[in-house]
Scaffold this active site. Structure first.
Site, PDB file in Angstrom:
ATOM      1  N   GLU A 171       2.606   3.702  -0.613  1.00  0.00           N
ATOM      2  CA  GLU A 171       2.480   2.674   0.425  1.00  0.00           C
ATOM      3  C   GLU A 171       1.402   1.648   0.080  1.00  0.00           C
ATOM      4  OE1 GLU A 171       4.221   4.999   4.316  1.00  0.00           O
ATOM      5  OE2 GLU A 171       2.078   5.050   3.930  1.00  0.00           O
ATOM      6  N   THR A 210       7.368  12.160   3.908  1.00  0.00           N
ATOM      7  CA  THR A 210       7.866  13.168   2.990  1.00  0.00           C
ATOM      8  C   THR A 210       8.206  12.746   1.579  1.00  0.00           C
ATOM      9  OG1 THR A 210       8.800  14.446   4.782  1.00  0.00           O
ATOM     10  CG2 THR A 210       9.742  14.834   2.651  1.00  0.00           C
ATOM     11  N   ASN A 252      -0.190   1.620   7.596  1.00  0.00           N
ATOM     12  CA  ASN A 252      -0.471   2.845   8.328  1.00  0.00           C
ATOM     13  C   ASN A 252      -1.236   2.651   9.628  1.00  0.00           C
ATOM     14  OD1 ASN A 252       0.685   5.093   6.778  1.00  0.00           O
ATOM     15  ND2 ASN A 252      -0.491   4.130   5.137  1.00  0.00           N
TER      16      ASN A 252
END
EC number: 2.3.1.35
Lengths: 408, 408
Positions: free
Chosen positions: A281, A195, A403
């Protein structure tokens, strides 16, 4: 700084959501996460005019529903409670009851009415909030040791590597107006840690409808123009509170200094958005894509966003490869009509494409330019006078690592 | 095999574009690339009814313009020439002249009219074709040693790691009809080494308009449903040639076996599309996303494509992480109306979401499932009876490596 006139605006060193008069904030660890802070709040001494922008994801999390309901009562908020670690998304009926209870417990603790409270959550999807821990956390909010904007900024983070804050000041009606903000981002969405959230405070007195319109407009040019991986979350939310403590004449579109205020609001949101993009990220670089000469602002936004979203552009910049063809290609599939024979592209100071055709450039120098921490791409479509900017980051081994291997 | 009824269709072992009667093919090295084959052709003994589907990228490369012009004359082709190594894209006026010259030299060599020749290019963007080498290559085409479908399949590759071919047969009007195909893919687009190309041949006699409509329809369900990185190239093209040598009654929508023929065409295109997806840059797995229960086929296609395009889904599957939240999230931002409370998701045989809420499943078993070379995701929207499938691949360290460090 793009498309925002900043001559009237001063940056506040170390500024944050409590720079505007009448706001306090804090954060603590209540046990949703193992060790890190996971519960934060912002509070205004008086009810503040409020507006929100919410995710367009159809799996909208319960806290967004509850916050919308609060604001809808009289367009006011006095306090915001945010937890990290659990997103309270895909949690069904029970999730909605939990969000209401979170709001209710917090409003009791702060001594304000239910509908003056907003709640936000970020973290794992599909897991219920540990209500006992959350309530025990809320019970500690009064304690002085948990006060401070930096604690709030830390409590809302997930995979972010740094806090994100800002405050600016400007003169309105001879009074000093402050606007502050805090945000978290990272993978844009990740069901483990999710988020984008942003919270903006100001002590300006602002008309509710004008504030709401301005926030939507500013969001389209800032938060909606950043991408890390293009996934929009179930919990994305931007809230603004304007508590009027600066004592200016109420701002709205008819106020002579409205544009100055709106520019300052946009600057705050733009800087938060850029901080989110830079902290994407695995990112090593901030990429800024400037599109000018477009027929419409919407087209300029869409084309800049398409370029910044291309995995091939993102990996090329990670690899410091001045691969203009990938940029041209992204322009071509952006689904906005352009004239291929007019397109100009520059990588920072290096013009690489003119009238749709490659120019000679020194590859070594361009490669060196791409080693900077901020890389700028300039596109001129030469078909109109509208422009836009989009921000993103490079696609790296670390993105894949974060991820692909989160659970292992 | 999805949404194609295959009971009448036989696979041809080792089949290719020359399985249908009256087609020959070949490939050679003319020096556009350093060592690998870089010039390939397909030839039909007689003019064949032809149809094409072309990239929607606005930077459409010159060879596509020339091929479209050829087909527009009488919807027929007799020969196709493909070079790899240079895409002849972003090459301006000169690029267009080069594409015409490529067509002209080849048509002379083959002894056919200009407008019966198609040309295709794939490779570096922004570089002109080395016309001398190309022409010297065309001069060698008559030589026997360069004949063979496999040489053609090799000559059209760029960063692909394997050739991609297929042929099937079926009975129409008591005659054996063959359909063959060859394709190349890889990064979907990469200005160094670019593009998706597919070439389909058949000895069926097919009405031109029906063939064109069928190819568009089939492309929407096959080639347009695969993604490696979502970038659509300047040079993407699919061509089909039907030369009528099988002696069937002409196929069109009114022929009683039209659906059987169309299904066979779809199967050929689907298998080529899957081979392209599986051979995506850096890929270790083929991912198949099946969406059913959609209100419209368009929505089913868009939702399956959105899931397969999510970097977060792609990295999760690379990391064998049964992260259903990322799938749910992608459904939610697919911009097609769904009912979140009805959504069901399975990872292969493991139901993970029902009515929008997580189900218990054995994470270890699901992780083991994700180690397969082909991973299937099933989504049931429970709002209608339309379905679609999309194919893609995982996002890996090697994808970043290939695309970040190509030039270094």
């Amino acid at each position: 700084m793009q498309s925002v006139i900043t001559e009237h605006i001063q940056m506040v060193k170390g500024g944050n959501v409590t720079t505007p008069k009448g706001f306090t904030a804090g954060g603590l660890h209540c046990g949703i996460k193992k060790r890190k802070l996971d519960l934060g709040w912002v509070y205004s001494e008086v009810p503040a005019t409020a507006a929100g922008v919410y995710t367009t994801n159809q799996f909208q999390a319960p806290p967004l529903k509850v916050t919308k309901e609060s604001i809808s009562v009289e367009n006011k908020l006095q306090a915001i409670l945010v937890n990290s670690g659990v997103a309270n998304a895909c949690t069904g009926e029970q999730g909605l009851l939990d969000a209401y209870e979170m709001r209710n417990e917090f409003s009791k603790a702060m001594g304000v009415e239910d509908h003056l409270v907003a709640v936000a959550s970020t973290g794992v999807i599909g897991t219920h909030l540990p209500m006992d821990r959350l309530k025990a956390g809320i019970d500690q909010i009064g304690t002085n040791e948990h006060n401070g904007a930096e604690l709030f900024e830390m409590a809302i983070l997930t995979t972010d590597t740094c806090i994100k804050n800002i405050a600016v000041q400007l003169e309105i009606d001879g009074k000093t107006i402050s606007i502050g903000g805090a945000a978290k981002g990272s993978g844009m969405i990740d069901p483990n840690m999710a988020t984008m959230l942003a919270f903006v405070t100001t002590d300006a007195d602002v008309n509710g409808e004008s504030l709401s319109t301005a926030l939507k407009d500013v969001t389209n040019r800032t938060y909606n123009q950043i991408t890390v991986d293009g996934d929009s979350s179930t919990n994305d939310m931007v809230l603004v509170m304007a508590n009027g403590q600066a004592d200016n004449n109420q701002l709205s579109e008819v106020h002579p200094q409205w544009e100055q205020f709106k520019n300052a609001l946009e600057l705050v949101c733009q800087i938060l958005a850029k901080k989110i993009a830079r902290d994407g990220e695995g990112a090593t670089k901030l990429i800024e894509v400037h599109v000018q000469g477009a027929a419409t602002e919407e087209a300029a936004r869409k084309i800049s966003k398409t370029i910044i979203s291309s995995n091939l552009v993102k990996t090329a910049i990670y690899g410091t490869d001045p691969n203009w063809g990938r940029i041209v290609c992204a322009i071509g599939y952006s689904e906005r009509p352009i004239d291929p024979d007019k397109v100009k592209v520059s990588l920072g100071p290096f013009p690489v494409v003119e009238n749709g055709l490659p120019l000679y450039f020194d590859e070594e120098e361009a490669t060196e330019y791409l080693m900077q921490e901020t890389v700028e791409i300039f596109v001129d479509l030469q078909q109109g006078n509208k422009s836009a900017v989009a921000w993103g980051c490079d696609l790296t081994y670390d993105y894949v690592k974060i991820n692909a291997s989160y659970r292992t």
